[in-house]
Design an enzyme around this catalytic site. Structure first.
Site, mmCIF file in Angstrom:
data_model
loop_
_atom_site.group_PDB
_atom_site.id
_atom_site.type_symbol
_atom_site.label_atom_id
_atom_site.label_comp_id
_atom_site.label_asym_id
_atom_site.label_seq_id
_atom_site.Cartn_x
_atom_site.Cartn_y
_atom_site.Cartn_z
ATOM 1 N N ASP A 144 41.496 34.389 40.677
ATOM 2 C CA ASP A 144 41.886 33.919 42.011
ATOM 3 C C ASP A 144 42.760 32.665 41.913
ATOM 4 O O ASP A 144 42.305 31.639 41.412
ATOM 5 C CB ASP A 144 40.631 33.579 42.841
ATOM 6 C CG ASP A 144 39.784 34.806 43.120
ATOM 7 O OD1 ASP A 144 40.349 35.868 43.398
ATOM 8 O OD2 ASP A 144 38.538 34.692 43.069
ATOM 9 N N ASP B 143 41.794 32.708 34.553
ATOM 10 C CA ASP B 143 41.086 32.810 35.820
ATOM 11 C C ASP B 143 41.845 33.857 36.657
ATOM 12 O O ASP B 143 43.007 34.166 36.356
ATOM 13 C CB ASP B 143 41.100 31.434 36.501
ATOM 14 C CG ASP B 143 40.553 31.472 37.910
ATOM 15 O OD1 ASP B 143 39.492 32.075 38.115
ATOM 16 O OD2 ASP B 143 41.208 30.909 38.819
#
Ligand code: BG6
Ligand code: MG
Length: 220
Positions: free
Chosen positions: A11, A9
């Site tokens: 963020d 991922d």
């Protein structure tokens, strides 16, 4: 089935943009006459822009027409972009560079799995555009996390099976997406929050690739 790929991922895993998303949503909520807390914000992590807005409006007890919602989402994005535009490679989270050099040495493939439409811009700002073997972002998917699409597409692009992948996630919705995709999931954050993860650590800084591979390869 031995692990062949790591899916990350963006963020809150590679870069601390999670805090900018929170600041921009909080500002929007405040302008609409209510507030959101850090605890409430856990529900927004990993969730798409439009779905995040729906969750926030429901929290404030507001129902608005679609055109107004579009305007609010775009307002939030402008504030967010303003914060992001000041980012540099210095904003990469601690431990990321060391972890990626270990990933390369181990001969693993990598993919980015982010529902953010701003992911390409952020990768460029932090100088990581050429780091991943595949980049799946919000512009390439039709279903956001907790749907597994962003990760299953990453695995498909790398030509590996879900059982050969480890997902790294800071969000409850993202951990669920990885698990639903049939992958081993490393949660980065608190074990009380990321209850579905196979392994939890505070950040990549305290993990080694060997440790993750040993645990992921030993799973039943
Ligand atoms: C995720 C963030 O990575 O991307 C969410 O965790 C955000 O908070 C989502 O809503 C969508 O991002 P963007 O940049 O397209 O608004
Ligand atoms: Mg995240």
């Amino acid at each position: 089935m031995p692990i062949k790929a790591f899916l990350f991922d963006l963020d809150g895993v590679i870069v601390d943009t999670a805090v900018y998303h929170y600041q921009a949503w909080k500002r929007l909520a405040n302008e609409l006459g209510f507030d959101i807390s850090e605890e409430f914000n856990e529900r927004l992590k990993g969730v798409s822009r439009t779905e995040s807005l729906d969750i926030i409006l429901a929290h404030g007890g507001l129902t608005l027409p679609d055109e107004e919602k579009l305007e609010l989402a775009s307002q939030k994005n402008n504030w967010y972009l303003d914060l992001v535009s000041r980012m540099t490679a210095e904003d990469i989270l601690p431990g990321v560079a060391t972890f990626f050099s270990q990933v390369r040495k181990a001969g693993l493939q990598t993919a980015l799995g982010s529902v953010s439409k701003n992911a390409p811009l952020i990768l460029e700002r932090i100088g990581m555009s050429a780091v991943f073997d595949a980049v799946i972002d919000g512009n390439k998917i039709s279903k956001g996390k907790p749907d597994p699409e962003v990760f299953t597409k990453g695995a498909a692009e790398l030509e590996v099976r879900p059982a050969e992948c480890v997902v790294f996630e800071d969000a409850v919705a993202g951990v669920e997406a990885g698990k639903r995709g049939g992958m081993f999931v490393v949660g980065l954050g608190s074990p009380e929050v990321l209850t579905q993860a196979d392994l939890v650590a505070p950040s990549l800084d305290v993990l080694t690739v060997d440790e993750v591979l040993t645990k992921a390869n030993a799973r039943p």
